[in-house]
Every structure is written in C-alpha cells, then in structure tokens.
Design an enzyme around this catalytic site. Structure first.
Site, PDB file in Angstrom:
ATOM      1  NE  ARG A 156      -1.427   2.638   2.703  1.00  0.00           N
ATOM      2  CZ  ARG A 156      -0.944   3.812   3.096  1.00  0.00           C
ATOM      3  NH1 ARG A 156      -0.802   4.810   2.240  1.00  0.00           N
ATOM      4  NH2 ARG A 156      -0.567   3.995   4.342  1.00  0.00           N
ATOM      5  CG  ASP A 157       3.052   4.372   3.069  1.00  0.00           C
ATOM      6  OD1 ASP A 157       2.953   5.251   2.210  1.00  0.00           O
ATOM      7  OD2 ASP A 157       3.310   4.619   4.257  1.00  0.00           O
TER       8      ASP A 157
ATOM      9  CG  HIS B  28       3.294   4.739   9.339  1.00  0.00           C
ATOM     10  ND1 HIS B  28       2.690   3.769   8.567  1.00  0.00           N
ATOM     11  CD2 HIS B  28       3.805   5.626   8.450  1.00  0.00           C
ATOM     12  CE1 HIS B  28       2.825   4.064   7.285  1.00  0.00           C
ATOM     13  NE2 HIS B  28       3.505   5.196   7.175  1.00  0.00           N
TER      14      HIS B  28
ATOM     15  CG  HIS C 129       7.571   7.603   5.827  1.00  0.00           C
ATOM     16  ND1 HIS C 129       7.426   7.481   4.467  1.00  0.00           N
ATOM     17  CD2 HIS C 129       6.401   7.192   6.367  1.00  0.00           C
ATOM     18  CE1 HIS C 129       6.204   7.017   4.188  1.00  0.00           C
ATOM     19  NE2 HIS C 129       5.558   6.837   5.323  1.00  0.00           N
TER      20      HIS C 129
ATOM     21  CB  CYS D 117       8.486  11.575   1.571  1.00  0.00           C
ATOM     22  SG  CYS D 117       8.135  13.211   2.188  1.00  0.00           S
TER      23      CYS D 117
ATOM     24  CG  ASN E 228       6.649   3.374   4.568  1.00  0.00           C
ATOM     25  OD1 ASN E 228       6.452   3.738   3.420  1.00  0.00           O
ATOM     26  ND2 ASN E 228       5.747   3.467   5.516  1.00  0.00           N
TER      27      ASN E 228
HETATM   28  N1  COA Z   1     -13.104   4.889  -4.686  1.00  0.00           N
HETATM   29  C1  COA Z   1     -13.338   5.068  -6.001  1.00  0.00           C
HETATM   30  N2  COA Z   1     -13.608   6.257  -6.544  1.00  0.00           N
HETATM   31  C2  COA Z   1     -13.685   7.305  -5.728  1.00  0.00           C
HETATM   32  C3  COA Z   1     -13.468   7.196  -4.354  1.00  0.00           C
HETATM   33  C4  COA Z   1     -13.172   5.919  -3.840  1.00  0.00           C
HETATM   34  N3  COA Z   1     -12.925   5.721  -2.550  1.00  0.00           N
HETATM   35  N4  COA Z   1     -13.593   8.392  -3.804  1.00  0.00           N
HETATM   36  C5  COA Z   1     -13.889   9.256  -4.781  1.00  0.00           C
HETATM   37  N5  COA Z   1     -13.942   8.584  -5.948  1.00  0.00           N
HETATM   38  C6  COA Z   1     -14.179   9.133  -7.268  1.00  0.00           C
HETATM   39  C7  COA Z   1     -15.524   9.786  -7.384  1.00  0.00           C
HETATM   40  O1  COA Z   1     -16.467   8.830  -7.759  1.00  0.00           O
HETATM   41  C8  COA Z   1     -15.260  10.810  -8.437  1.00  0.00           C
HETATM   42  O2  COA Z   1     -15.257  10.169  -9.702  1.00  0.00           O
HETATM   43  P1  COA Z   1     -15.742  10.930 -11.028  1.00  0.00           P
HETATM   44  O3  COA Z   1     -14.776  12.063 -11.219  1.00  0.00           O
HETATM   45  O4  COA Z   1     -15.633   9.888 -12.082  1.00  0.00           O
HETATM   46  O5  COA Z   1     -17.115  11.381 -10.722  1.00  0.00           O
HETATM   47  C9  COA Z   1     -13.846  11.254  -8.170  1.00  0.00           C
HETATM   48  O6  COA Z   1     -13.231  10.173  -7.487  1.00  0.00           O
HETATM   49  C10 COA Z   1     -13.770  12.510  -7.352  1.00  0.00           C
HETATM   50  O7  COA Z   1     -14.559  12.335  -6.201  1.00  0.00           O
HETATM   51  P2  COA Z   1     -14.663  13.391  -4.999  1.00  0.00           P
HETATM   52  O8  COA Z   1     -15.690  12.928  -4.040  1.00  0.00           O
HETATM   53  O9  COA Z   1     -14.769  14.777  -5.574  1.00  0.00           O
HETATM   54  O10 COA Z   1     -13.297  13.176  -4.255  1.00  0.00           O
HETATM   55  P3  COA Z   1     -11.960  13.973  -4.391  1.00  0.00           P
HETATM   56  O11 COA Z   1     -11.552  14.149  -5.796  1.00  0.00           O
HETATM   57  O12 COA Z   1     -12.022  15.162  -3.500  1.00  0.00           O
HETATM   58  O13 COA Z   1     -10.995  12.890  -3.757  1.00  0.00           O
HETATM   59  C11 COA Z   1     -10.160  11.369  -2.139  1.00  0.00           C
HETATM   60  C12 COA Z   1     -11.029  12.578  -2.397  1.00  0.00           C
HETATM   61  C13 COA Z   1      -9.775  11.367  -0.692  1.00  0.00           C
HETATM   62  C14 COA Z   1     -10.950  10.138  -2.485  1.00  0.00           C
HETATM   63  C15 COA Z   1      -8.932  11.444  -3.055  1.00  0.00           C
HETATM   64  O14 COA Z   1      -8.303  12.672  -2.919  1.00  0.00           O
HETATM   65  C16 COA Z   1      -7.938  10.391  -2.743  1.00  0.00           C
HETATM   66  O15 COA Z   1      -8.195   9.207  -2.875  1.00  0.00           O
HETATM   67  N6  COA Z   1      -6.726  10.834  -2.381  1.00  0.00           N
HETATM   68  C17 COA Z   1      -5.643   9.959  -2.058  1.00  0.00           C
HETATM   69  C18 COA Z   1      -5.380  10.029  -0.611  1.00  0.00           C
HETATM   70  C19 COA Z   1      -4.384   8.998  -0.233  1.00  0.00           C
HETATM   71  O16 COA Z   1      -4.652   7.839  -0.239  1.00  0.00           O
HETATM   72  N7  COA Z   1      -3.177   9.443   0.088  1.00  0.00           N
HETATM   73  C20 COA Z   1      -2.119   8.592   0.458  1.00  0.00           C
HETATM   74  C21 COA Z   1      -2.329   7.924   1.775  1.00  0.00           C
HETATM   75  S1  COA Z   1      -2.106   8.977   3.146  1.00  0.00           S
HETATM   76 ZN    ZN Z   2       3.477   6.315   5.371  1.00  0.00          ZN
END
Ligand code: COA
Ligand code: ZN
Length: 320
Positions: free
Chosen positions: A12-13, A204, A206, A237, A246
């Site tokens: 994952r990470d 956790h 890094h 990062c 990590n």
């Molecule tokens: N699974 C699948 N699709 C998802 C989803 C999920 N959990 N969450 C949102 N979506 C899709 C929506 O359906 C939408 O799709 P569309 O553009 O086709 O309509 C799109 O993503 C945008 O959705 P929205 O609700 O506006 O979310 P967002 O764009 O603000 O994204 C997060 C929010 C948190 C889901 C997104 O920023 C994300 O996954 N970020 C990664 C965070 C992460 O994991 N970081 C590393 C770990 S710390």
């Molecule tokens: Zn991490």
C-alpha cells in the site's frame, strides 16, 4: 523477550508511490509470500479514487485474489464512504482510515479541511458499524508537517481523543515525511499510551532523514509494541523527492531480533520476498540488509590470509 507486532505496508504505502503499474497477479503473488512470513498485519491495498492513486486501481482484484493465512490480519486504506463500501465487499479484517493532524497537509493530501475529513470518517465508522471489521485511524504528520512545521502535542491528543470517542480499535501515529526524532517520539508515544491505554497503538515511521530505526528504539522505550514498516524500505515522500521511504521491514526486524525481541517474523522469508522487489518495480530498494547481509552472515576467510598464516608459522618454526 518482548512480543512485538510488525505490520507490512509495502503493497500500500510502497506501491502507491511507484511510477510503474505492478501487475495485479504480481501483487497477489507477493502478498501470498508475505502471508507466510509471520506478520501480525498486512496492509494490502487502498480503496481510494483510481484517479488519485492509479497504482492501486486494482484494489478489489488484489483483495479478493489473495490467499488468507489464519492469524494474519488483512487491512486496507479507506479514505471515504465510497471506499468503505468497496472494501466491505472484499471481506477485509480491518479498515485503516486516514487524515492529517495538520490543516495544510490534510488539504493538500485529501483536499478537505480536517473538520470535513473528520465528518467523513465518522460516517465511514457508522457504515462499517460495530461488526467484525475493526477500525484503525492513521493520523498523518503527528511528528511534524512539511508545510506547517511542528504540530502541538495537544492537537495530536485532541484528534486521538475524538476518534477514541467513536470507538475505533486502534490509532497509528504516522511520521509521514520523516520529521520525527527520538526524544520527541518517546515523549509523545508515552503520553498517548498513558492517555489511551485501551487503544491499539501503532507507530509508523518514514526514514526520510535516516532517523527511523532510532525512532523505533525510542518508541520501544516508551512501551510501544506495534510498528508499520515496508519491505525493502519502499514508500516515498512527495515533499522529499529521492528520499528513502518507510522504515525498511528487514532492517527493522533484523535490529529487533538482535535486541532479543520476538518479532514473529521469519527473517529469511522476508529477505526472500524483498529480493523479488527490484524485478517488480524496476529499481533497487533502500534495504541495507539486502545489500550487506545479516550481521552474522560471515564471509569466508580469503586465501591470502591462509597463505600468510602458513608462512608465519613456518618462519616461527625456523627461528625457534
Ligand atoms: N473509490 C473510487 N472512486 C472514488 C473514491 C473511492 N474511494 N472516492 C472518490 N472517488 C471518485 C468519485 O467517484 C469521483 O469520480 P468521477 O470524477 O468519475 O465522478 C472522483 O473520485 C472525485 O470524487 P470526490 O468525491 O470529488 O473526491 P476527491 O476528488 O475530493 O478525492 C479522495 C477525495 C480522498 C478520495 C482522493 O483525494 C484520494 O483518494 N486521495 C488519495 C489520498 C491517499 O490515499 N493518500 C495517500 C495515503 S495517506
Ligand atoms: Zn506512510
């Protein structure tokens, strides 16, 4: 001998930071190998938006494709209700929710305010309910934020408190960008343990600034027994391009074993799994033990040393 609980986060990470897409069947094969290593937990994948993290767009296929090993918990990252619904369809053991204790970091990583994140995660907790799926909350940047700087301890405790009040099983204190240092780690770990003795607490780290193993020892001294780490030290990062990821699982387990702790891990199997990584990701890993070997992986004495000692005994006999 203290029993420690090691949790693998490479798929994952680690993988979320890789540029090349790792084939679904390769991910499954690696996780199946990791399942035989003795981990307490494996963070398999992340049910985020495939647009945000394309490397993990195959979360369902991976989670449903792996062979479960009894005794190992399989956890996944869940950012929102949509992610929770997807994850619940895949028979997960634990959902790992994430938000940052720093406002600018939360806005940059999750595109929401912290209050919006909290509201969303509270909804996720309701959706998951009090059924068989456990809930952990990973709090990012608790030891410092690359934009804000230090986050006051009180603020960290405030967020732990709010999630504890919602009945989550565990909380992870994440040093997301490698800003933690040992004395800080010891103080905060001890404080959170004392305030929330019933929470399953994970650290956790890094290794962005090379302090992850030292931070682990500091956390151990504060009574922490559960650590995330990443096979090969994968992970990145975004605020320190090129920095290591990590804390490396095999480096960590190797050190903990030498210190006399029971990690539950079969280090030889972990090393075998780690040596598969360059073939999957197309580059070397920051693992030290893969490069240097274990401390007592001894080298044969070179032939010239034998010759030299034969010559010396000969000379000694002659002069006698
Ligand atoms: N699974 C699948 N699709 C998802 C989803 C999920 N959990 N969450 C949102 N979506 C899709 C929506 O359906 C939408 O799709 P569309 O553009 O086709 O309509 C799109 O993503 C945008 O959705 P929205 O609700 O506006 O979310 P967002 O764009 O603000 O994204 C997060 C929010 C948190 C889901 C997104 O920023 C994300 O996954 N970020 C990664 C965070 C992460 O994991 N970081 C590393 C770990 S710390
Ligand atoms: Zn991490």
């Amino acid at each position: 001998m203290k029993r420690l609980y090691l949790q693998e986060v490479a798929t994952r990470d680690g993988f979320q930071n890789e540029k090349t897409f790792i084939a679904t069947e390769d991910k499954i094969a690696l996780i199946d190998a990791l399942s035989q290593c003795g981990y307490a937990k494996i963070e398999v994948t992340s049910f985020t938006s495939p647009k945000a993290i394309p490397a993990l767009r195959d979360a369902e296929a991976v989670m449903c494709g792996i062979r479960r090993q009894p005794g190992v918990e399989y956890t996944v990252l869940v950012p929102n209700v949509r992610g929770a619904e997807r994850a619940l369809g895949c028979d997960i053991d634990e959902a790992n929710l994430v938000m940052s204790v720093s406002e600018p970091h939360n806005r940059s990583n999750l595109r929401m305010t912290r209050e919006q994140s909290f509201a969303q995660l509270r909804e996720v907790i309701t959706v998951i309910g009090r059924g068989p799926v456990a809930i952990n909350v990973s709090l990012s940047t608790v030891f410092g934020c690359p934009m804000q700087g230090d986050v006051p301890d009180d603020e960290v405790l405030h967020w732990v408190e709010r999630f504890a009040a919602l009945g989550v099983r565990g909380v992870t204190l994440c040093d997301t960008t490698g800003m933690a240092y040992p004395t800080q780690v010891q103080a905060l770990s001890q404080c959170v343990r004392e305030c929330f003795p019933d929470l399953q607490l994970t650290l956790h780290f890094h290794n962005t600034r090379g302090m992850a193993l030292a931070n682990t020892v500091a956390a151990l001294e504060a009574g922490i027994d559960r650590f995330d780490a990443s096979l090969g030290g994968l992970g990145g990062c975004p605020y320190a391009p090129g920095a290591s990821g990590n804390v490396c699982m095999e480096d960590l387990a190797h050190m903990l074993e030498l210190m006399g702790h029971d990690t539950g891990l079969d280090l030889a199997r972990v090393l075998a799994a780690s040596s598969r990584l360059p073939g999957l990701i197309g580059h070397d890993t920051p693992s030290q033990i893969i490069k240097a070997g274990r401390r007592l992986d001894l080298h044969p004495i070179p032939e010239h040393v034998h010759t030299l000692s034969r010559q010396m005994t000969h000379t000694e006999r002659e002069s006698a």
